[in-house]
Design an enzyme around this catalytic site. Structure first.
Site, PDB file in Angstrom:
ATOM      1  N   HIS A 207       0.774  -1.026   0.230  1.00  0.00           N
ATOM      2  CA  HIS A 207       0.091   0.037   0.042  1.00  0.00           C
ATOM      3  C   HIS A 207       1.044   1.264   0.057  1.00  0.00           C
ATOM      4  CE1 HIS A 207       0.865  -0.058   4.268  1.00  0.00           C
ATOM      5  NE2 HIS A 207       0.796   1.151   4.462  1.00  0.00           N
TER       6      HIS A 207
HETATM    7  C1  UD1 Z   1      -1.976   5.319   6.125  1.00  0.00           C
HETATM    8  C2  UD1 Z   1      -0.718   5.642   6.922  1.00  0.00           C
HETATM    9  C3  UD1 Z   1       0.500   4.556   6.849  1.00  0.00           C
HETATM   10  C4  UD1 Z   1      -0.110   3.131   7.345  1.00  0.00           C
HETATM   11  C5  UD1 Z   1      -1.303   2.860   6.619  1.00  0.00           C
HETATM   12  C6  UD1 Z   1      -1.971   1.731   6.869  1.00  0.00           C
HETATM   13  C7  UD1 Z   1      -0.089   8.014   6.865  1.00  0.00           C
HETATM   14  C8  UD1 Z   1       0.624   9.087   6.435  1.00  0.00           C
HETATM   15  N1  UD1 Z   1      -0.181   6.810   6.350  1.00  0.00           N
HETATM   16  O1  UD1 Z   1      -1.945   5.080   4.868  1.00  0.00           O
HETATM   17  O2  UD1 Z   1       1.666   4.854   7.426  1.00  0.00           O
HETATM   18  O3  UD1 Z   1       0.615   2.355   6.869  1.00  0.00           O
HETATM   19  O4  UD1 Z   1      -2.328   3.917   6.833  1.00  0.00           O
HETATM   20  O5  UD1 Z   1      -3.233   1.310   6.209  1.00  0.00           O
HETATM   21  O6  UD1 Z   1      -0.947   8.346   8.064  1.00  0.00           O
HETATM   22  N2  UD1 Z   1      -9.102   4.876   2.435  1.00  0.00           N
HETATM   23  C9  UD1 Z   1     -10.384   4.032   2.558  1.00  0.00           C
HETATM   24  N3  UD1 Z   1     -10.819   3.730   3.598  1.00  0.00           N
HETATM   25  C10 UD1 Z   1     -10.168   4.010   4.620  1.00  0.00           C
HETATM   26  C11 UD1 Z   1      -9.053   4.530   4.575  1.00  0.00           C
HETATM   27  C12 UD1 Z   1      -8.698   5.042   3.651  1.00  0.00           C
HETATM   28  O7  UD1 Z   1     -10.966   3.873   1.501  1.00  0.00           O
HETATM   29  O8  UD1 Z   1     -10.729   3.689   5.656  1.00  0.00           O
HETATM   30  C13 UD1 Z   1      -8.683   5.236   1.412  1.00  0.00           C
HETATM   31  C14 UD1 Z   1      -8.941   6.678   0.658  1.00  0.00           C
HETATM   32  O9  UD1 Z   1      -9.252   6.549  -0.443  1.00  0.00           O
HETATM   33  C15 UD1 Z   1      -7.643   7.269   1.043  1.00  0.00           C
HETATM   34  C16 UD1 Z   1      -6.502   6.113   1.025  1.00  0.00           C
HETATM   35  O10 UD1 Z   1      -7.044   4.910   1.203  1.00  0.00           O
HETATM   36  O11 UD1 Z   1      -7.492   8.326   0.415  1.00  0.00           O
HETATM   37  C17 UD1 Z   1      -5.381   6.466   1.763  1.00  0.00           C
HETATM   38  O12 UD1 Z   1      -5.831   6.425   3.037  1.00  0.00           O
HETATM   39  P1  UD1 Z   1      -4.715   7.287   4.036  1.00  0.00           P
HETATM   40  O13 UD1 Z   1      -5.298   7.441   5.399  1.00  0.00           O
HETATM   41  O14 UD1 Z   1      -4.446   8.815   3.511  1.00  0.00           O
HETATM   42  O15 UD1 Z   1      -3.497   6.886   3.771  1.00  0.00           O
HETATM   43  P2  UD1 Z   1      -2.969   5.192   3.780  1.00  0.00           P
HETATM   44  O16 UD1 Z   1      -2.490   4.739   2.472  1.00  0.00           O
HETATM   45  O17 UD1 Z   1      -4.011   4.258   4.280  1.00  0.00           O
END
Ligand code: UD1
Length: 368
Positions: A207
């Protein structure tokens, strides 16, 4: 009595806060815990499942910030968290790991003069293009008490000029959850549900923006998976970010048709732990999974150029392979061909299931 706000935001936070909140609830004369969820992760499969699997009480408050750019997400958490801290007036705020919620809440407290403890402090990948590395560096500079999982983390903090009295080596809190829940996880039917039978199989998680946001890098990893998948089935619970990028980068057909690659929704803690513990090989760009595989003794190939957890390479089962397909395939073949028992990975010091208790004792001691 210490009033403590414990913060969770994203999936990798839940297995770190669970043992702490449980331990605080067992010592009601000393601790009054409050649990705040920032809502950085909000999907049931990224959040709710972990609360039930890890028996975490419902958050007292959910800030519901959701997804956004780094700046917008960090700012939204800060704006929502500040009034809460002013209202609750905690003795300590505890943040864990390296996600945006960790830094946002630590920064609010530093500005308000409220004491912050950071669990999993001192880890450094030395790769500042990684958003988590910025979160780690800044959180450690402003936190009052730094709980480290390994001695290399202590060294990193000292090298950055952090005074000795702020550093406490307590071990790895995630392993408290792993050791507690492994017997329950082993009752999960996930392997049967995925029709794995008694087959050898690998587990993949992916991811990191550096792997999944660029077509060339992601395609190179898929090339490696096509090869490794011809050796043994690969179970791939897909993170929502990765699912989106597979479609955006036009990789849907290749990923769907890759031999041996079996895509699933993100899994809960118990199902995933059972899947990991029964696997022959793990390929991942996660940080925590490098640690879990070390404790489980499962070979792990890390699809990154660096790790903030070098102890998993030095003592454990981890090999750093980057994102180059040739390196990944070579590392996978080596791991699969190794005779069991030829190397003897060790479990790092204080990854023993008692880290939460050490942290609570340290907080009491600090209060004087
Ligand atoms: C975040 C953390 C990362 C961790 C990861 C585990 C930061 C900078 N990054 O990254 O360190 O390893 O979590 O998962 O804090 N989304 C969903 N549903 C959710 C959450 C996210 O669909 O419940 C999608 C959204 O489109 C979002 C994307 O995932 O834009 C990324 O989510 P985000 O929380 O920004 O970062 P992660 O890549 O999950």
């Amino acid at each position: 009595m210490l009033k403590i706000i414990n913060v969770v935001g994203a999936r990798p936070n839940f297995m770190k806060i669970a043992p702490l909140v449980t331990a605080m609830k067992c010592r009601p004369a000393e601790f009054q815990p409050i649990l705040i969820h920032t809502g950085q992760h909000y999907d049931a499969k990224m959040s709710d499942t972990f609360f039930s699997d890890l028996e975490i009480p419902e958050p007292d408050i959910d800030l519901g910030v959701g997804s956004a750019s780094h700046a917008a997400q960090t700012a939204a958490i800060m704006k929502a968290f500040e009034p809460l801290v002013l209202q609750e007036k905690p003795d300590w705020v505890v943040v864990v790991g390296d996600v945006n919620s960790t830094l946002a809440c630590a920064l609010v407290c530093a500005k308000l003069g409220v004491k912050v403890a950071h669990i999993e402090a001192g880890l450094r990948s030395r790769d500042r293009s990684m958003p988590e590395e910025i979160n780690r560096l800044l959180t450690d500079q402003i936190a009052d008490l730094l709980f480290t999982p390994s001695r290399d983390a202590d060294e990193n903090l000292r090298a950055e000029g952090i005074p000795e009295k702020r550093i406490r080596f307590v071990g790895n809190i995630m392993i408290d959850s792993l050791l507690k829940y492994l017997p329950l996880a082993n009752k999960s039917t996930i392997r049967k549900d995925l029709r794995l039978g008694n087959l050898d199989y690998a587990v993949l998680t992916l991811h990191r923006p550096s792997n999944v946001d660029q077509a060339q890098t992601f395609a190179g990893i898929v090339e490696a998976l096509e090869e490794v998948g011809s050796l043994l089935p690969i179970v791939f619970p897909v993170h929502p970010r990765t699912l989106k990028m597979i479609a955006n980068l036009g990789l849907t057909d290749r990923v769907s048709n890759a031999p041996g690659l079996c895509l699933t929704d993100p899994l809960g803690y118990l199902d995933f732990l059972e899947l990991l513990s029964g696997s022959s090989l793990v390929l991942t760009d996660s940080g925590g999974i490098q640690e879990e595989t070390t404790v489980l003794g499962i070979p792990c190939i890390t699809l990154r150029e660096n790790t903030e957890r070098p102890i998993t390479v030095e003592m454990g089962t981890n090999t750093i392979a980057g994102s180059d397909p040739t390196r990944i395939i070579k590392a996978a073949r080596q791991a699969l061909n190794k005779n069991p028992g030829t190397s003897s990975p060790q479990i790092p010091p204080l990854w023993d299931g008692h880290t939460a208790a050490r942290i609570l004792d340290a907080l009491i001691e600090e209060q004087g």
